[in-house]
Enzyme design. Sequence first.
Site, short mmCIF file in Angstrom:
data_model
loop_
_atom_site.label_atom_id
_atom_site.label_comp_id
_atom_site.label_asym_id
_atom_site.label_seq_id
_atom_site.Cartn_x
_atom_site.Cartn_y
_atom_site.Cartn_z
N TYR A 1 2.59 6.98 18.36
CA TYR A 1 3.15 7.11 17.13
C TYR A 1 4.15 7.93 17.13
O TYR A 1 5.34 7.32 16.19
CB TYR A 1 2.32 7.24 16.03
CG TYR A 1 2.67 7.39 14.09
CD1 TYR A 1 2.78 6.24 13.61
CD2 TYR A 1 2.42 8.49 14.14
CE1 TYR A 1 3.07 6.53 12.39
CE2 TYR A 1 3.24 8.67 12.65
CZ TYR A 1 3.60 7.75 11.57
OH TYR A 1 3.82 8.12 10.34
N THR B 1 -1.64 8.91 0.60
CA THR B 1 -1.86 7.11 1.05
C THR B 1 -3.19 7.34 1.38
O THR B 1 -3.41 7.81 3.02
CB THR B 1 -0.74 6.67 1.60
OG1 THR B 1 -0.21 6.87 3.02
CG2 THR B 1 0.92 7.32 0.63
N LYS C 1 8.24 6.31 16.68
CA LYS C 1 8.63 6.61 14.99
C LYS C 1 10.14 7.88 15.35
O LYS C 1 11.18 8.27 14.60
CB LYS C 1 8.35 8.60 14.28
CG LYS C 1 7.26 7.73 13.58
CD LYS C 1 7.60 6.86 11.90
CE LYS C 1 6.65 6.08 11.51
NZ LYS C 1 7.24 4.83 10.53
N SER D 1 0.39 -1.09 -0.11
CA SER D 1 -0.07 0.46 0.27
C SER D 1 1.14 1.57 -0.29
O SER D 1 2.22 0.96 0.71
CB SER D 1 -0.59 -0.78 1.31
OG SER D 1 -1.42 1.35 1.56
N SER E 1 9.07 10.16 10.00
CA SER E 1 8.01 9.87 9.91
C SER E 1 8.58 12.14 10.71
O SER E 1 9.32 12.08 11.60
CB SER E 1 6.90 10.19 10.55
OG SER E 1 5.75 11.65 10.97
N1 LIG Z 1 1.23 8.71 4.43
C1 LIG Z 1 1.74 9.87 5.31
O1 LIG Z 1 1.69 10.69 5.64
C2 LIG Z 1 3.39 9.77 5.91
C3 LIG Z 1 3.98 10.04 6.84
C4 LIG Z 1 4.84 10.19 7.57
C5 LIG Z 1 5.56 8.52 7.80
N2 LIG Z 1 4.72 8.24 6.94
C6 LIG Z 1 5.21 6.24 7.57
O2 LIG Z 1 5.57 5.64 6.03
C7 LIG Z 1 5.01 4.28 5.89
C8 LIG Z 1 4.44 4.09 5.10
O3 LIG Z 1 2.81 4.22 5.59
P1 LIG Z 1 2.04 4.25 4.19
O4 LIG Z 1 1.55 5.99 3.79
O5 LIG Z 1 2.30 3.87 2.95
O6 LIG Z 1 1.03 3.44 4.81
P2 LIG Z 1 -0.22 2.39 4.61
O7 LIG Z 1 -0.70 3.06 3.45
O8 LIG Z 1 -1.36 2.54 4.86
O9 LIG Z 1 1.46 1.20 4.38
C9 LIG Z 1 1.51 0.88 5.38
C10 LIG Z 1 1.95 0.17 5.35
O10 LIG Z 1 2.46 -0.72 6.21
C11 LIG Z 1 2.52 -2.58 6.16
N3 LIG Z 1 1.87 -3.00 7.47
C12 LIG Z 1 1.39 -2.63 8.29
N4 LIG Z 1 0.41 -2.91 9.75
C13 LIG Z 1 1.92 -3.84 9.11
C14 LIG Z 1 2.08 -5.34 10.16
N5 LIG Z 1 1.67 -5.51 10.85
N6 LIG Z 1 3.23 -5.80 9.82
C15 LIG Z 1 3.42 -5.76 8.12
N7 LIG Z 1 3.04 -5.07 7.60
C16 LIG Z 1 2.41 -3.77 7.91
C17 LIG Z 1 0.64 -2.47 5.98
O11 LIG Z 1 0.52 -3.87 4.79
P3 LIG Z 1 -0.40 -4.40 5.48
O12 LIG Z 1 -1.27 -4.22 5.62
O13 LIG Z 1 -0.11 -5.50 3.79
O14 LIG Z 1 0.43 -5.52 6.59
C18 LIG Z 1 1.75 -1.53 4.23
O15 LIG Z 1 2.03 -2.42 3.35
C19 LIG Z 1 4.92 4.37 7.58
O16 LIG Z 1 5.87 3.89 8.06
C20 LIG Z 1 4.86 5.43 7.36
O17 LIG Z 1 4.39 5.61 8.89
C21 LIG Z 1 3.57 8.06 6.43
#
Ligand SMILES: NC(=O)c1ccc[n+]([C@@H]2O[C@H](COP(=O)([O-])OP(=O)(O)OC[C@H]3O[C@@H](n4cnc5c(N)ncnc54)[C@H](OP(=O)(O)O)[C@@H]3O)[C@@H](O)[C@H]2O)c1
Length: 266
Positions: free
Chosen positions: A156, A191, A160, A18, A143
């Site tokens: 969270y 996302t 981080k 995702s 993050s």
């Molecule tokens: N989007 C933002 O604004 C933002 C900002 C700062 C940091 N981030 C960081 O970026 C990273 C990716 O986030 P995203 O925005 O792409 O969110 P997302 O679309 O919700 O994707 C999260 C991913 O993490 C995986 N995941 C969650 N729980 C898991 C578990 N127990 N075991 C293995 N995989 C797991 C999910 O896969 P499954 O559910 O298939 O396991 C999914 O592929 C995260 O670390 C997030 O904290 C995002």
Amino acid sequence: MNTTYFNQKVVWITGASSGIGEELVRQLDQAGAQLILSARNVSKLNEILSDLSQQSKHMVLKLDLENTSNVEELTNEIMQRYGRIDVLINNGGISQRATAHDTSMEVNRKIMEVNYFGNIALTKAVLPIFRQQKSGQILVISSIAGKFGFHLRSAYSASKHALFGYYESLVMEESDYGLKVTVACPGKINTPISTNAVTGEGKAHGQMDHNQATGMPVDVCVKQLLRALVNNKHEVLIGNKELLAVHMKRFFPRLFWKLIPKQSPT
Ligand SMILES: NC(=O)c1ccc[n+]([C@@H]2O[C@H](COP(=O)([O-])OP(=O)(O)OC[C@H]3O[C@@H](n4cnc5c(N)ncnc54)[C@H](OP(=O)(O)O)[C@@H]3O)[C@@H](O)[C@H]2O)c1
């Protein structure tokens, strides 16, 4: 970006089902890398794989960051197929949408397990390989919440922040083995992270928050992440005007405490 940098590199990506992870897979496939796609949702990973231009170069490996007792077996599977690992992208994670008051200890532990312990378990599993190779690169997705606390993000933000301490120490310790580490701090990226975020009782928040929907497009974020890897940056901030809060906290803390607590958390 140097487009040849990732050609044939073996890159293990967590959270590949995702958002940022999925887009990393697409851009790295285009760049010629050999990818290991990991997450819990294997059918989604296979769907993403079937869309890639160089499917036969890649593999899907199921991974639950909340239960990483099998990470050495997973690492062995990768080594059997590719014989090396060049880059680990510790991207998988979950966010939170609840006050500290309303977040159960179970949820506090779950967030720490997935975002911190799960993350470093993979690093510990690949580290002996990196030492032997005398090379290896890790991209850690922290993050801006790893730079300052914010409403509804206590656990969270703590998870981080923890990644910074761990990886800054690690990269100093492993410099003689050629380890490179980039810690990335995305701001608001478009996302499904808010939809997948957990409430205080551990249920899915289930909503695309305004801040997420209006965030930086994920393909732009991923281009910047890959550029930071190519340039071996220790740290990279990625996002729009929300990044100002990081600089404000550092250089104008009084202004930070006046303005930022009034910002909307969703
Ligand atoms: N989007 C933002 O604004 C933002 C900002 C700062 C940091 N981030 C960081 O970026 C990273 C990716 O986030 P995203 O925005 O792409 O969110 P997302 O679309 O919700 O994707 C999260 C991913 O993490 C995986 N995941 C969650 N729980 C898991 C578990 N127990 N075991 C293995 N995989 C797991 C999910 O896969 P499954 O559910 O298939 O396991 C999914 O592929 C995260 O670390 C997030 O904290 C995002």
